[in-house]
Structure formats: C-alpha cells, structure tokens
Design a protein around this motif. Structure first.
Motif, PDB file in Angstrom:
ATOM      1  N   MET A   1       0.840  -1.208   0.000  1.00  0.00           N
ATOM      2  CA  MET A   1       0.000   0.000   0.000  1.00  0.00           C
ATOM      3  C   MET A   1       0.877   1.262   0.000  1.00  0.00           C
ATOM      4  O   MET A   1       0.407   2.342   0.280  1.00  0.00           O
ATOM      5  CB  MET A   1      -0.905   0.001   1.243  1.00  0.00           C
ATOM      6  CG  MET A   1      -1.808  -1.226   1.319  1.00  0.00           C
ATOM      7  SD  MET A   1      -3.081  -1.177   0.044  1.00  0.00           S
ATOM      8  CE  MET A   1      -4.005  -2.643   0.402  1.00  0.00           C
ATOM      9  N   ARG A   2       2.159   1.046  -0.279  1.00  0.00           N
ATOM     10  CA  ARG A   2       3.107   2.167  -0.169  1.00  0.00           C
ATOM     11  C   ARG A   2       2.885   3.249  -1.223  1.00  0.00           C
ATOM     12  O   ARG A   2       3.434   4.335  -1.105  1.00  0.00           O
ATOM     13  CB  ARG A   2       4.545   1.644  -0.236  1.00  0.00           C
ATOM     14  CG  ARG A   2       4.886   0.903  -1.526  1.00  0.00           C
ATOM     15  CD  ARG A   2       6.231   0.192  -1.411  1.00  0.00           C
ATOM     16  NE  ARG A   2       6.550  -0.590  -2.585  1.00  0.00           N
ATOM     17  CZ  ARG A   2       6.076  -1.821  -2.828  1.00  0.00           C
ATOM     18  NH1 ARG A   2       5.262  -2.397  -1.974  1.00  0.00           N
ATOM     19  NH2 ARG A   2       6.433  -2.470  -3.921  1.00  0.00           N
ATOM     20  N   TYR A   3       2.097   2.953  -2.261  1.00  0.00           N
ATOM     21  CA  TYR A   3       1.866   3.968  -3.300  1.00  0.00           C
ATOM     22  C   TYR A   3       0.591   4.782  -3.043  1.00  0.00           C
ATOM     23  O   TYR A   3       0.212   5.609  -3.877  1.00  0.00           O
ATOM     24  CB  TYR A   3       1.756   3.304  -4.678  1.00  0.00           C
ATOM     25  CG  TYR A   3       2.916   2.391  -5.043  1.00  0.00           C
ATOM     26  CD1 TYR A   3       4.227   2.705  -4.655  1.00  0.00           C
ATOM     27  CD2 TYR A   3       2.713   1.235  -5.780  1.00  0.00           C
ATOM     28  CE1 TYR A   3       5.295   1.880  -4.987  1.00  0.00           C
ATOM     29  CE2 TYR A   3       3.781   0.408  -6.122  1.00  0.00           C
ATOM     30  CZ  TYR A   3       5.067   0.731  -5.710  1.00  0.00           C
ATOM     31  OH  TYR A   3       6.110  -0.090  -6.056  1.00  0.00           O
ATOM     32  N   LEU A  41      -6.242 -13.634  -6.867  1.00  0.00           N
ATOM     33  CA  LEU A  41      -4.920 -13.013  -7.018  1.00  0.00           C
ATOM     34  C   LEU A  41      -4.324 -12.822  -5.633  1.00  0.00           C
ATOM     35  O   LEU A  41      -5.059 -12.647  -4.664  1.00  0.00           O
ATOM     36  CB  LEU A  41      -5.051 -11.653  -7.713  1.00  0.00           C
ATOM     37  CG  LEU A  41      -5.537 -11.661  -9.164  1.00  0.00           C
ATOM     38  CD1 LEU A  41      -5.910 -10.254  -9.613  1.00  0.00           C
ATOM     39  CD2 LEU A  41      -4.484 -12.256 -10.096  1.00  0.00           C
ATOM     40  N   PRO A  42      -3.002 -12.827  -5.534  1.00  0.00           N
ATOM     41  CA  PRO A  42      -2.375 -12.650  -4.218  1.00  0.00           C
ATOM     42  C   PRO A  42      -2.546 -11.230  -3.683  1.00  0.00           C
ATOM     43  O   PRO A  42      -2.912 -10.318  -4.425  1.00  0.00           O
ATOM     44  CB  PRO A  42      -0.895 -12.945  -4.487  1.00  0.00           C
ATOM     45  CG  PRO A  42      -0.714 -12.755  -5.944  1.00  0.00           C
ATOM     46  CD  PRO A  42      -2.024 -13.044  -6.602  1.00  0.00           C
ATOM     47  N   GLY A  43      -2.265 -11.052  -2.408  1.00  0.00           N
ATOM     48  CA  GLY A  43      -2.341  -9.736  -1.785  1.00  0.00           C
ATOM     49  C   GLY A  43      -1.078  -8.924  -2.034  1.00  0.00           C
ATOM     50  O   GLY A  43      -0.145  -9.384  -2.693  1.00  0.00           O
ATOM     51  N   HIS A  44      -1.062  -7.706  -1.469  1.00  0.00           N
ATOM     52  CA  HIS A  44       0.051  -6.795  -1.743  1.00  0.00           C
ATOM     53  C   HIS A  44       1.365  -7.317  -1.158  1.00  0.00           C
ATOM     54  O   HIS A  44       1.356  -8.095  -0.206  1.00  0.00           O
ATOM     55  CB  HIS A  44      -0.271  -5.401  -1.218  1.00  0.00           C
ATOM     56  CG  HIS A  44      -0.363  -5.294   0.264  1.00  0.00           C
ATOM     57  ND1 HIS A  44      -1.509  -5.603   0.962  1.00  0.00           N
ATOM     58  CD2 HIS A  44       0.546  -4.933   1.188  1.00  0.00           C
ATOM     59  CE1 HIS A  44      -1.302  -5.418   2.240  1.00  0.00           C
ATOM     60  NE2 HIS A  44      -0.062  -5.025   2.427  1.00  0.00           N
ATOM     61  N   GLN A  45       2.465  -6.889  -1.754  1.00  0.00           N
ATOM     62  CA  GLN A  45       3.792  -7.339  -1.322  1.00  0.00           C
ATOM     63  C   GLN A  45       4.743  -6.161  -1.228  1.00  0.00           C
ATOM     64  O   GLN A  45       4.610  -5.170  -1.948  1.00  0.00           O
ATOM     65  CB  GLN A  45       4.381  -8.322  -2.344  1.00  0.00           C
ATOM     66  CG  GLN A  45       3.623  -9.625  -2.468  1.00  0.00           C
ATOM     67  CD  GLN A  45       4.344 -10.574  -3.420  1.00  0.00           C
ATOM     68  OE1 GLN A  45       5.483 -10.962  -3.181  1.00  0.00           O
ATOM     69  NE2 GLN A  45       3.689 -10.919  -4.490  1.00  0.00           N
ATOM     70  N   GLU A  47       8.520  -4.214  -1.415  1.00  0.00           N
ATOM     71  CA  GLU A  47       9.482  -4.063  -2.509  1.00  0.00           C
ATOM     72  C   GLU A  47      10.450  -5.249  -2.555  1.00  0.00           C
ATOM     73  O   GLU A  47      10.752  -5.777  -3.635  1.00  0.00           O
ATOM     74  CB  GLU A  47      10.231  -2.740  -2.318  1.00  0.00           C
ATOM     75  CG  GLU A  47      11.108  -2.388  -3.482  1.00  0.00           C
ATOM     76  CD  GLU A  47      11.462  -0.902  -3.576  1.00  0.00           C
ATOM     77  OE1 GLU A  47      10.651  -0.035  -3.187  1.00  0.00           O
ATOM     78  OE2 GLU A  47      12.565  -0.615  -4.051  1.00  0.00           O
ATOM     79  N   VAL A  50       8.801  -8.376  -4.080  1.00  0.00           N
ATOM     80  CA  VAL A  50       8.594  -8.248  -5.525  1.00  0.00           C
ATOM     81  C   VAL A  50       9.933  -8.392  -6.260  1.00  0.00           C
ATOM     82  O   VAL A  50      10.040  -9.073  -7.277  1.00  0.00           O
ATOM     83  CB  VAL A  50       7.923  -6.897  -5.865  1.00  0.00           C
ATOM     84  CG1 VAL A  50       7.809  -6.707  -7.370  1.00  0.00           C
ATOM     85  CG2 VAL A  50       6.537  -6.819  -5.222  1.00  0.00           C
ATOM     86  N   GLU A  51      10.968  -7.767  -5.693  1.00  0.00           N
ATOM     87  CA  GLU A  51      12.295  -7.887  -6.307  1.00  0.00           C
ATOM     88  C   GLU A  51      12.744  -9.337  -6.379  1.00  0.00           C
ATOM     89  O   GLU A  51      13.275  -9.778  -7.401  1.00  0.00           O
ATOM     90  CB  GLU A  51      13.312  -7.095  -5.481  1.00  0.00           C
ATOM     91  CG  GLU A  51      13.637  -5.749  -6.077  1.00  0.00           C
ATOM     92  CD  GLU A  51      14.871  -5.119  -5.457  1.00  0.00           C
ATOM     93  OE1 GLU A  51      14.689  -4.189  -4.677  1.00  0.00           O
ATOM     94  OE2 GLU A  51      15.997  -5.561  -5.748  1.00  0.00           O
ATOM     95  N   ALA A  53      10.901 -12.015  -6.446  1.00  0.00           N
ATOM     96  CA  ALA A  53      10.106 -12.775  -7.410  1.00  0.00           C
ATOM     97  C   ALA A  53      10.532 -12.465  -8.845  1.00  0.00           C
ATOM     98  O   ALA A  53      10.670 -13.370  -9.677  1.00  0.00           O
ATOM     99  CB  ALA A  53       8.627 -12.451  -7.219  1.00  0.00           C
TER     100      ALA A  53
END
Lengths: 429, 510
Positions: A1-3, A41-45, A47, A50-51, A53
C-alpha cells in the motif's frame, strides 16, 4: 500500500463532504451483481518480495552478457553509454505526459525536434516524425501512406524484407506481392515498392536500381532500415520517397523485442499524408523561440474517422534515449561506430571462412551475413545455446534449413569469435 | 524548407539570458563542434570495405563532449512539468505515481539484455513472466484470452477491432460493416474503426452524458431491423464524461442479440480495477493501457503498451503471439499453432519492458491494493467534483456521483470572456499541470479532471483552492485580458501554434 497516500481519516472527511456514508455509494450506477467479485490473485507485497520474485524470472534467462552473442535480425546488441540511461530516468522526462501544454513541456519538445533532425539527416530525407511504435509498424504505416499519396492499392515488397515486418505489413494492408527487382519492374500500378537495406540477409541494396524501377512504374520507393548504425557507413537512401525502420540500436536495450523505436522520414511534399506526431518550431508571446506539436489536423483526436492513422502515442522516451546517444556519438563517433561494426563482421567472416564446413553466402554485408551449415541451422543453434553461445538466427520456416544469419557488433570480441569457431567445430565434428 | 521559414532560428541566437535557476539552451547543431565526440571508440583500421558501396559522405551531425551533452539535456529537463513535480489531473490519461522499483526491475540484464529471437529454451523466465501477466489481466477483466503484443492503447484498439472483424469474416458475416460508438468517445475509436475498413455510426449522449437504451436502439436498427449490418460497438466505460454507463449490461445484451461484439476502450479501467470485471457487464474484448492503470511511465509520450483481453469465443482470432504453457515449459503461440488468428500486429512480442514494469506494479499492490486504487481514484474525483460544482458548471453533477474523473465546463466563466484554455494556463501559473481541456467534445469548453489515487487530501485541497481562486479571478473586472497573459513565469509563454502549422519548421537546417 506504499503507493497510496490517503489516510483513513482523510477518506472519512472526504466521504462526509461528498455526502455519502461509504465509498460503495459512489458506485451506485454499477449493477449490484457486478460488484463484490473475489479475485483469485495474491495480496500486496513489499518491494523486497517483488524484487525477489522478479529476479527469479530474470535469472532463468540467458542474457547477452552471459556469453558470446551473434544474434541480430532486426534487434541488435550494442553498447549504451551510462549517460543515456541517467538522462531518461530523470523524473522530468520519465514522468511527463505528451507535450500538449507546450509552456511546461519545452524539454520534451526540443528533444523531439532534435530527434526529428537526427532522423532526417541520417536518412537523407527532408522531414521525420516524432517516432513510431517499431520498425515493423512504421513499415506498415509507410505502405498505407503510399496508398493515400498514389491513390493506388497494390503493395509490392522485395523478397528479402524482414519476415516479421512482412507479417505485420500483411496484417495491416492485406495482400503484399513479393518480387525480386526484375519482377517488380514488370508490375503494373504499384502504390509502392518496399525494400530493406541492408536486407534481411545482411546484403546492402542498390538504391539507384530500385529508384529506376519506381520511376518506371510510378510507385513510391520505401526504404526500410532496421540496423540504423549502418547509415554511418552506407550511403544515405536520399533518393527514397519514404525511409522508415528501427532505431533500437542507438540507445535502447534489446529488452526481448520492446520497447524499441520506429522512425519515419519522407520528402517534404508528402508532409500532410504523414502518420504520427510532429514537433515544429514557433515563437512565444514574447517572441522567443519555442516548440509545439503541430499539424495535428492529420491526427485522430481532431479528425476522428478521417485521420491519416489511428496512432496516438509515439515512443517518446525511446526517442529521447536515441537523441542522447546520438548527441554523445556526434558525427565522428557515429561513423566510427558504424566502421567498427563492419570491421567486427569482417573479422567474424574471416574466422568462419576458415572452417571448411561453413560457407559464407553474402558477397557484401554491413554487420550481419548468412552462412550455410552442413546440418539444419536450428539444430546447431540449440546445441551452441547449450554451450552458452547464442549463435544467430536460423533462416526459413522449415526446420531443415541450413542457413544461419550471424551478426557482429562492437560488442563482439576476438574471444567471442574464437569461442564460436571452436564450439562450431565441436558441434559439426 | 525555405530560408524565410527558418527565420526564427536566425533571429533567435539563444542569447544567454539565464537567471537564477532558469536556463536557456540552444540546439545541438548551434553549438561549436568539438574535436572529439562524447564517446571514445577506436580509430577505424581503414581496411577495404566489404559493403559493396562507397562509404557515406559527411552527414552533418553535431559533435559535443560528454559534459556538454549531459548539461544540454539536464537543462532541457528543467523546462518540463512531471508527475514527480506535482499534481497532474489530466483526465483520461491517468497520470499516477511511477514507482522506481519497476524501472529497476526492467533493467535487470535477464530482462533488458535478452533478444526476442533467442531459442525459447534460453528465455523461459521472460515467457513465464508474460504468462503470469496474461493471467493477472485475464483475472482482473474476466476475459481470459490475453494478447500482450499491442504497443499502445490505440494499437490495442486496432488489435481488438481487427479481432472482431476476423471473427465476422471467418463466420461468413462480412455484411457487418458498421461500428457504433458514442459521440463522447476518444478520437482513436472512430479512427481505429475506419482504419479497419468499418463505417462509423455515432450515438448521441449529450443530454445525460451516458448512452441511453433508446438512442442505442435507434443506432442499432437504423439501417437493418435486426441490426444485421452491425459489427460491434466501441464504448469507454466509465465513459469520457467520468460516468459509469448504468444501462451498459442491457445495451450489451441488445448488441449480442443482433450479433455484434462489444469492444471496451480500457482507458478508464483505473475506476474499475480490482473491483469490477468488464466481462460481467458484457464486454467481449478490450484493451488495457499499462501506462495508465498499471503505472508504466508516460515518458513524455510513450512507450505505452496496450494488451487486449477477450472472451474465450474471440480468443482464437486474437493476434499472435501469445504465451502458452506446456507442462512445465512456456512457448510463443504462432500463426501455425492458431490459424484463425488475424496475424501479427507488431514486430516480435510487444513492449516487453513495459510488461515487466506492469507486473511489478500489480504484484506490489496485490488484489487488495488494486481494489483500494479504484476506490481512492473514485473518491478523489468525487471530492473534487463536490468542492467545485458551485464554482464551475458541472453538467452531470446533479445526476449523482462520478467515477474516477470529474467533468466541468467554462460555461459560467465564459460570460466574462474567460475560457477553458485561459483557465488551464492560469493553473500552470499556479504550479499545476492543467486538466484535459476541450475533451470530451460533446459539450463546449470541457475540463476533465482525473486526480488518480496517488494524491493525498492535502494535495487535492491545494488544487481545489487554486481552482476556486481562478473562478474568483474570472469574476473580476478585465479578467479576460489578464487571463490572456497566462502563463507568465514559465520557460516559454503562450506559443504561436498557428504560425507553427502555417510555416512548418520540423528540423534544424543550416
């Protein structure tokens, strides 16, 4: 939710101001049955996650720096100066919109004007547009423009046009007639003749001969260039009516085929029939020089169904990367780069010629050429890939085809060439 | 290009009128040519050429050193407004925050330094990533047939409408020659339909800002009582007035009954993402602007990326290639594998670098984050609409909430001679990027405001204050004259677009 900067408390205050009790009330026009779907779909991740993955995906690929690399065929592995990526990552360029408000977009606009100038100079044409999606779509747009200019339908192309370009061209214009130069000369009322130079086999074409055929048949001559570095060594296709193609080689990574940089240049007399955006020089209320997007009456947002093309965007940031790289190269650097590419190809030809199993098919070339192997090329390519060498592009749709398109650039070292010839000997033994 | 046309170059020697942080910068060709270029390359060996041609003559390129080149572009960059500078409420364009993680990921050598024609065995990671992105887009739209190759939104429209055309062709429905589209649609919609050889029939929407069943029926049955000449319709939902088409499901049913397909322009998907699936209101095929909804940077006008998503029925007609999975390996599906395909629409496999960025963005947000994206985007737009509806003419505000963008017009201010363009330029003077102006075309003097979800209440409040100040200033005496002077403090003031079009100077020339 950082954005997402909104706080719960702000959301509450805003809902109150709007006069609704929950955000769901704002979706009142959406039928209830269409709301509340649970997405698989998966939940938020974070940084880091994500990097991790995405690194895992990237690590499964064989990248060009991982080993000797001889693949070209319309996308080329070249060096990109560090400054290029620095400039295009500046917020002011990266996160700007299309320059529709010119007072606060002069940076983008002047860069486009410089891009248009570079392309016009390199192609020997009068004018160039602000860029196209890629070389293949630029070629299709050129053919459609030739139809508008000549009011004819028939599209003729040389047989040695890049097969991907041919496929895209056919999707856009329907039937395309492929001819060698003698057959093309006998064709009645073609709208255009499309040639690629260097052609798909790496052979530079003779522009004068094709120009003569076009003059005889009344067709527009469209020259496609998909290795733009070649224009630093080969003569400019200035006798063409349209020159278009791919400029990825200057400033852009291969990136698995995109985003790349289509370019489009032509004679000034065809200006009003050109597709795509154009940037022009003008002056502001104080008489100072400035730039704007211009001649937009050709474009879809004004003309709707009467537009010259449905194109909306260009490849803005890619055109900027090209412009920065060209400014660093300058006249001398660009020509040296072209010479160096040719010299590396000559060295590769000499090394491969020394192998008795390999025949060189080209009598002339810039930085790529076709070799004939004793066994199917796709089989050899797979075997060399297993040894960490990306050897080239097997020609022909038939898996038994023995011809391989091989490319050298300034990235190709003597060690790479030795590695290829050594491995080829082993594979062919 | 005559010398006369070039007089702007000559009478403007770019005198160094720098002050403070404001810099002038001339063109590369106007700089003194340096002895050495900005890259060091070995001197050519002068071996005989094997090109079969003479070497190229002088090109006339400029030549500068590396520090000069850097300064040139950095100075030019300071003349640009960007989303990282501030609020960018450009309606229909979705100017949201561009995470730098996505830039970093796209630059991994395993993505940036791979070639589209490498053996598939050496690019399994790239194909797996594309497959994963196809799955995300299929799930979010409810349309499982996904082709990533289109290069931009308009290219996606072309792909989608060609998919419809291909389906009709292969099903013997070649008499279907008409595409319906509302008069509020993006210009690319009719342009795309025309490019594909269709006739465009426009549906009026001015009264309510939305499609009505009556107007739709009239267009559908106008030249054939069963609508048998209709190929399909192109609709943006939410539409370009910022409204959800509340009768869309019923309209889609009528269209399907008549044998047409429903193309949705996905430009406004940011209002729906993670919350509503277009398949659920009858969409057959749509494009997604990765550079809008999924935050790949606009880059001053591209590169974009416009994948299309479609129903299983239409999926076989989509362009090639798409990524397919066999057991544990991935492959590109070609025309040989799927002969019903309309063919190839772009060189290679699409804007792969944008696919990486978009997937990084989706994974960061996840299903929960994307739902919040949609909700905050809609909330922000409604807040602006409510705060400004009394200062400006808000044509559809009385009908209820908007979706992710708010529509105003200059009807009130025009009475004192202040028009939409003037207010846009006044906003620039106040440090904001203007909203989209004069679009949609259904009403005069429209201003379309799309705040996106990446703005805080504080940021919206500052914009609202600026807009209220502009409305107040427009009521003052001699407002018209004053507004014509805006902007005043930008690197350039209003530019003469008529002059640019009358005497086109499109390149530098000696």
């Amino acid at each position: 939710m950082r954005y997402l900067p909104q706080t719960q408390s702000a959301r509450g205050q805003m809902l109150e101001k709007i006069g609704v009790s929950s955000v769901e009330d704002l979706y009142k026009d959406v039928p209830r049955g269409e709301m509340g779907h649970t997405f698989n779909l998966p939940g938020h991740q974070g940084e880091l996650e994500v990097e991790r993955a995405l690194n895992a995906y990237a690590n499964q690929n064989h990248a060009a720096p991982d080993g000797p690399f001889f693949l070209g065929a319309g996308t080329y592995y070249h060096h990109i100066p560090a400054s290029v990526d620095y400039i295009i990552q500046r917020s002011e360029f990266l996160t700007a919109y299309t320059p529709y408000q010119p007072e606060i977009a002069q940076g983008t606009l002047q860069a486009i004007f410089e891009f248009q100038t570079f392309i016009a100079q390199l192609t020997g044409q009068d004018i160039a547009n602000a860029s196209m999606y890629d070389g293949a779509t630029a070629t299709a747009e050129a053919a459609m423009m030739a139809r508008r200019v000549t009011k004819r339908r028939k599209i003729v192309a040389a047989t040695a046009l890049h097969p991907d370009y041919a496929a895209v061209l056919e999707t856009y214009v329907g039937e395309v007639i492929y001819h060698d130069i003698e057959e093309a000369a006998a064709e009645e009322e073609p709208a255009c003749i499309i040639i690629q130079s260097p052609n798909f086999t790496g052979q530079p074409e003779n522009y004068e001969d094709w120009r003569a055929v076009c003059d005889k048949t009344g067709a527009l001559l469209i020259v496609v260039v998909n290795e733009i570095v070649s224009l630093g060594l080969l003569p400019a296709p200035s006798m063409a009516d349209i020159v278009c193609g791919e400029a990825q080689s200057i400033g852009l990574p291969m990136s698995f085929g995109g985003p790349h940089l289509g370019f489009f240049a032509c004679k000034e007399q065809y200006l009003r029939q050109m597709p795509g955006r154009l940037c022009g020089m003008t002056e502001d209320a104080d008489g100072k020089r400035g730039f704007v997007l211009t001649l937009s009456t050709r474009e879809q947002h004004i003309r709707r169904d009467k537009a010259t093309s449905n194109i909306c965007t260009n490849q803005g940031l890619c055109a900027l990367a090209f412009t920065v790289h060209m400014s660093l190269l300058g006249e001398e650097g660009f020509k040296r780069l072209a010479c160096l590419n040719h010299e590396r190809a000559c060295a590769l030809v000499d090394a491969l010629s020394a192998l008795k199993e390999v025949k060189i098919r080209n009598d002339a070339y810039f930085n790529e050429f076709v070799i004939e192997l004793p066994r199917p090329a796709s089989e050899i390519v797979e075997k060399l890939a297993a040894k960490g060498i990306i050897a080239g592009y097997p020609l022909g749709t038939d898996s038994t085809c023995r011809q391989l398109l091989v490319t050298a650039t300034e990235m190709t070292t003597d060690e790479d060439i030795t590695a290829l010839t050594t491995a080829l000997k082993e594979v062919l033994a | 290009m005559t010398a006369e046309k070039m007089d702007i170059t000559e009478n403007n020697a770019m005198t160094d009128t720098n002050h403070g942080l404001h810099y002038e910068e001339n063109l590369l060709w106007e700089k003194e040519r340096t002895d050495h270029p900005g890259v060091d390359l070995p001197e050519p060996a002068n071996t005989p050429l094997r090109t079969g041609t003479p070497a190229r003559a002088d090109i006339g390129l400029p030549q500068v050193s590396e520090p000069q080149a850097l300064r040139h572009f950095v100075r030019m960059s300071t003349w640009n407004y960007s989303i990282d500078h501030g609020f960018f409420p450009l309606g229909s364009c979705t100017m949201k925050h561009n995470p730098r993680l996505n830039e970093k990921m796209a630059r991994l050598p395993g993505f940036a330094a791979i070639h589209p024609l490498q053996p598939e065995s050496t690019v399994q990671g790239a194909l797996a990533l594309m497959y994963e992105l196809q799955n995300w887009l299929g799930e979010l739209t409810g349309l499982p047939g996904v082709c990533l190759s289109p290069a931009a939104g308009a290219h996606g429209e072309l792909a989608g409408v060609m998919t419809i055309a291909r389906a009709h062709d292969l099903n013997g429905q070649t008499q279907r020659k008409i595409i319906l589209t509302p008069d509020s649609s993006h210009g690319t919609n009719p342009a795309t339909a025309a490019t594909c050889g269709f006739d465009v029939r426009s549906i009026p929407t001015k009264d309510t800002g939305t499609l009505t069943i009556e107007a739709f029926k009239e267009a559908l049955y106008k030249t054939d009582p069963k609508g048998a000449d209709i190929a399909g319709m192109m609709v943006t939902n939410p539409n370009t007035c910022g409204l959800f088409e509340k009768d869309i499901a019923a309209i889609a049913d009528l269209l399907h009954e008549a044998g047409g397909y429903f193309y949705m322009d996905g430009a406004n998907f940011n209002a729906l993402v993670g919350k509503i699936r277009p398949a659920d209101f009858g969409v057959d095929v749509m494009h997604i602007n990765l550079h809008k909804t999924f935050s790949t940077p606009h880059g001053g006008g591209g590169p974009g990326s416009g994948p299309i998503c479609c129903t299983p029925e239409l999926a076989k007609y989509m362009p090639v290639p798409t990524v397919i999975k066999h057991a544990e390996s991935y492959a590109l599906e070609t025309e040989t594998d799927r002969p019903e395909s309309l063919g190839c629409l772009k060189g290679f496999h699409g804007q792969f670098g944008m696919h990486v960025r978009a997937l990084a963005y989706m994974m960061s947000h996840g299903a929960d984050g994307l739902k919040q994206v949609s909700e905050d985007a809609v909330l922000n737009a409604n807040y602006i609409l409510r705060e400004l509806e009394n200062d400006f003419h808000a044509p559809y505000a009385h009908q209820g909430p908007c979706m992710h963008e708010a529509l105003l017009t200059d009807k009130i201010q025009k009475e004192s001679g202040v028009q939409t363009l003037d207010m846009a330029k006044a906003l620039i003077e106040k440090g904001f990027h203007p909203m989209t102006v004069y679009f949609p075309l259904v009403l005069a003097g429209t201003m379309l405001i799309e705040p996106t979800e990446t703005e805080s209440k504080d940021s919206l409040d500052r914009f609202i204050t600026a807009m209220k100040e502009i409305a107040a200033e427009a009521r003052e005496a001699e407002a018209e004259e004053r507004f014509h002077t805006y902007p005043q403090t930008t690197p350039r003031r209003r530019l003469d677009e008529v002059k640019a079009a009358r005497n086109p100077v499109l390149r530098w020339k000696d």
